[in-house]
Enzyme design. Sequence first.
Site, PDB file in Angstrom:
ATOM      1  N   CYS A 111       0.815  -1.230   0.000  1.00  0.00           N
ATOM      2  CA  CYS A 111       0.000   0.000   0.000  1.00  0.00           C
ATOM      3  C   CYS A 111       0.842   1.271   0.000  1.00  0.00           C
ATOM      4  CB  CYS A 111      -0.942   0.005   1.194  1.00  0.00           C
ATOM      5  SG  CYS A 111      -1.973  -1.451   1.270  1.00  0.00           S
ATOM      6  N   HIS A 249      -3.452   7.259   2.808  1.00  0.00           N
ATOM      7  CA  HIS A 249      -3.821   5.925   2.306  1.00  0.00           C
ATOM      8  C   HIS A 249      -5.182   5.563   2.891  1.00  0.00           C
ATOM      9  CE1 HIS A 249      -3.863   1.770   1.325  1.00  0.00           C
ATOM     10  NE2 HIS A 249      -3.548   1.329   2.532  1.00  0.00           N
ATOM     11  N   ASN A 279     -10.145  -0.489   0.293  1.00  0.00           N
ATOM     12  CA  ASN A 279      -8.681  -0.371   0.231  1.00  0.00           C
ATOM     13  C   ASN A 279      -8.194  -0.929  -1.110  1.00  0.00           C
ATOM     14  OD1 ASN A 279      -5.931  -0.578   0.526  1.00  0.00           O
ATOM     15  ND2 ASN A 279      -5.978  -1.538   2.541  1.00  0.00           N
TER      16      ASN A 279
HETATM   17  N1  ACO Z   1     -18.338  -8.593   9.854  1.00  0.00           N
HETATM   18  C1  ACO Z   1     -18.775  -8.833  11.099  1.00  0.00           C
HETATM   19  N2  ACO Z   1     -17.944  -9.130  12.129  1.00  0.00           N
HETATM   20  C2  ACO Z   1     -16.627  -9.159  11.844  1.00  0.00           C
HETATM   21  C3  ACO Z   1     -16.093  -8.908  10.556  1.00  0.00           C
HETATM   22  C4  ACO Z   1     -17.032  -8.628   9.543  1.00  0.00           C
HETATM   23  N3  ACO Z   1     -16.660  -8.358   8.279  1.00  0.00           N
HETATM   24  N4  ACO Z   1     -14.759  -9.033  10.609  1.00  0.00           N
HETATM   25  C5  ACO Z   1     -14.432  -9.326  11.885  1.00  0.00           C
HETATM   26  N5  ACO Z   1     -15.560  -9.420  12.638  1.00  0.00           N
HETATM   27  C6  ACO Z   1     -15.680  -9.713  14.052  1.00  0.00           C
HETATM   28  C7  ACO Z   1     -14.506 -10.508  14.586  1.00  0.00           C
HETATM   29  O1  ACO Z   1     -14.729 -11.881  14.345  1.00  0.00           O
HETATM   30  C8  ACO Z   1     -14.533 -10.155  16.046  1.00  0.00           C
HETATM   31  O2  ACO Z   1     -15.543 -10.930  16.665  1.00  0.00           O
HETATM   32  P1  ACO Z   1     -15.344 -11.482  18.185  1.00  0.00           P
HETATM   33  O3  ACO Z   1     -15.219 -10.259  19.033  1.00  0.00           O
HETATM   34  O4  ACO Z   1     -16.585 -12.260  18.400  1.00  0.00           O
HETATM   35  O5  ACO Z   1     -14.089 -12.298  18.138  1.00  0.00           O
HETATM   36  C9  ACO Z   1     -15.025  -8.700  16.048  1.00  0.00           C
HETATM   37  O6  ACO Z   1     -15.649  -8.483  14.769  1.00  0.00           O
HETATM   38  C10 ACO Z   1     -13.922  -7.666  16.256  1.00  0.00           C
HETATM   39  O7  ACO Z   1     -12.835  -7.977  15.408  1.00  0.00           O
HETATM   40  P2  ACO Z   1     -11.554  -7.058  15.339  1.00  0.00           P
HETATM   41  O8  ACO Z   1     -10.571  -7.648  14.403  1.00  0.00           O
HETATM   42  O9  ACO Z   1     -11.097  -6.770  16.745  1.00  0.00           O
HETATM   43  O10 ACO Z   1     -12.157  -5.722  14.741  1.00  0.00           O
HETATM   44  P3  ACO Z   1     -11.512  -4.312  14.612  1.00  0.00           P
HETATM   45  O11 ACO Z   1     -12.393  -3.310  15.220  1.00  0.00           O
HETATM   46  O12 ACO Z   1     -10.059  -4.309  14.985  1.00  0.00           O
HETATM   47  O13 ACO Z   1     -11.572  -4.077  13.028  1.00  0.00           O
HETATM   48  C11 ACO Z   1     -10.219  -4.177  11.068  1.00  0.00           C
HETATM   49  C12 ACO Z   1     -10.912  -4.966  12.149  1.00  0.00           C
HETATM   50  C13 ACO Z   1     -11.265  -3.437  10.275  1.00  0.00           C
HETATM   51  C14 ACO Z   1      -9.486  -5.149  10.154  1.00  0.00           C
HETATM   52  C15 ACO Z   1      -9.236  -3.185  11.713  1.00  0.00           C
HETATM   53  O14 ACO Z   1      -8.444  -3.826  12.670  1.00  0.00           O
HETATM   54  C16 ACO Z   1      -8.335  -2.545  10.709  1.00  0.00           C
HETATM   55  O15 ACO Z   1      -8.753  -1.786   9.877  1.00  0.00           O
HETATM   56  N6  ACO Z   1      -7.036  -2.820  10.803  1.00  0.00           N
HETATM   57  C17 ACO Z   1      -5.979  -2.187  10.022  1.00  0.00           C
HETATM   58  C18 ACO Z   1      -6.245  -2.059   8.597  1.00  0.00           C
HETATM   59  C19 ACO Z   1      -5.749  -3.242   7.838  1.00  0.00           C
HETATM   60  O16 ACO Z   1      -5.267  -4.174   8.377  1.00  0.00           O
HETATM   61  N7  ACO Z   1      -5.898  -3.120   6.531  1.00  0.00           N
HETATM   62  C20 ACO Z   1      -5.540  -4.159   5.653  1.00  0.00           C
HETATM   63  C21 ACO Z   1      -4.076  -4.235   5.499  1.00  0.00           C
HETATM   64  S1  ACO Z   1      -3.589  -4.015   3.870  1.00  0.00           S
HETATM   65  C22 ACO Z   1      -2.889  -2.506   3.857  1.00  0.00           C
HETATM   66  O17 ACO Z   1      -3.562  -1.518   3.872  1.00  0.00           O
HETATM   67  C23 ACO Z   1      -1.494  -2.537   3.816  1.00  0.00           C
END
Ligand code: ACO
Length: 362
Positions: A111, A249, A279
């Site tokens: 990215c 980004h 993304n």
């Molecule tokens: N729909 C519903 N529930 C979901 C989904 C979904 N699509 N995805 C995850 N969940 C659930 C999980 O299973 C978890 O459930 P649990 O509490 O029962 O275990 C709950 O939601 C919370 O999950 P988290 O991973 O803690 O959610 P978070 O609030 O951290 O959001 C996310 C996740 C959106 C991925 C966030 O952490 C994020 O944006 N991270 C950084 C961005 C990233 O990684 N981008 C991709 C990388 S590529 C790049 O840009 C280089």
Amino acid sequence: MQYAEITGWGKYTPPSVLTNDQLATFIDTSDEWISSRTGIKERRISHINTAEMATLAAKQALARAGLLAEDIDMIVVATCSPDLLVPNTASKVQQLLGSNHAACYDLSAACSGFLYALQSATAQIRMGMANKALVIGAERMSWFMNWSKRDTAVLFGDGAGAVVLEASENKSGLLASKIGCDSSARDILKVSNFGTDMDRYVNPPGPLEIAFQGPDIFKRAVRGMGGATQAVLKAAKLSVDDVDVLVPHQANARIIETLQQHLKVADDKVMVNIDKYGNTSAATIPIALCEAVEQGLIEPGSNIMSAAFGAGLTWAAAYIKWGERTTPLSDYEQQEQDCDKNAMELTRIAREHCLAASASES
Ligand code: ACO
């Protein structure tokens, strides 16, 4: 002193839209969860490959710069989803455009790739090694998706953005930047089962898909982009008040908000379009730059800050001074946008495959 002015800007956003509600018809998710956790409402699914998307964005950027394809002497494509490993994607773009005098290379920094490529091309122009360059970010992220995994399938989309850089006496273009990498975290975000890392014959590879530890990346992204942005502002002898537009980004709207709060940049100065495209990895920043110009957010002489992070974990920040022109010299109609399939049809075979594999595992 020679600079590398941005004289053209273009994008290609595929016509087929996959909404959150459509995703919720085949995986356990909801528009409410995706919107509130990421800011994404929909993403685009491409019917054409990465190089073709890159070419369409480049054609628009060239038209807006008033240049012909043969005027270009360098094409850099930032991508982590190339059509082929060898030959590179940039050479396909050269072939499709007819930029027969251009040197061509791909740049792999996930990215952060577009800002890495912008720095690389700018340095070559400022050194007099090139005169007119196309810098493109293009990604077909849908190709990596495991449509049975809700934690990743909802986040990504396809698209391409491009800028034309031209050697210029105007003090504009990329004026300060900082790129880096936190390799201690390189394993928390990857596409596995590909490359010479695996033994093709003794242990045949498993499914090729993107996997990451979202919450950890979230924290590192905010820290990395915030620190790099502050360092670039300092190097450019600017304060946050001097920044007219922030083009971050687009990985998660909450990451953008946290960065914005950290830097204390007002809402109306921040370019956000993650709601429409998700993304698109290396393509998010050039698409956002292009739309910021189209929407009038970027004006002649604007001071633009941009920041990114990606697999590696690579990070980058850039200070870009826009040139004197935000009106295109001419334009290019994206007629090739026509696609007779909607996003659900385009993803049907992949979805059926992923859901069947997931069912047989459980
Ligand atoms: N729909 C519903 N529930 C979901 C989904 C979904 N699509 N995805 C995850 N969940 C659930 C999980 O299973 C978890 O459930 P649990 O509490 O029962 O275990 C709950 O939601 C919370 O999950 P988290 O991973 O803690 O959610 P978070 O609030 O951290 O959001 C996310 C996740 C959106 C991925 C966030 O952490 C994020 O944006 N991270 C950084 C961005 C990233 O990684 N981008 C991709 C990388 S590529 C790049 O840009 C280089």
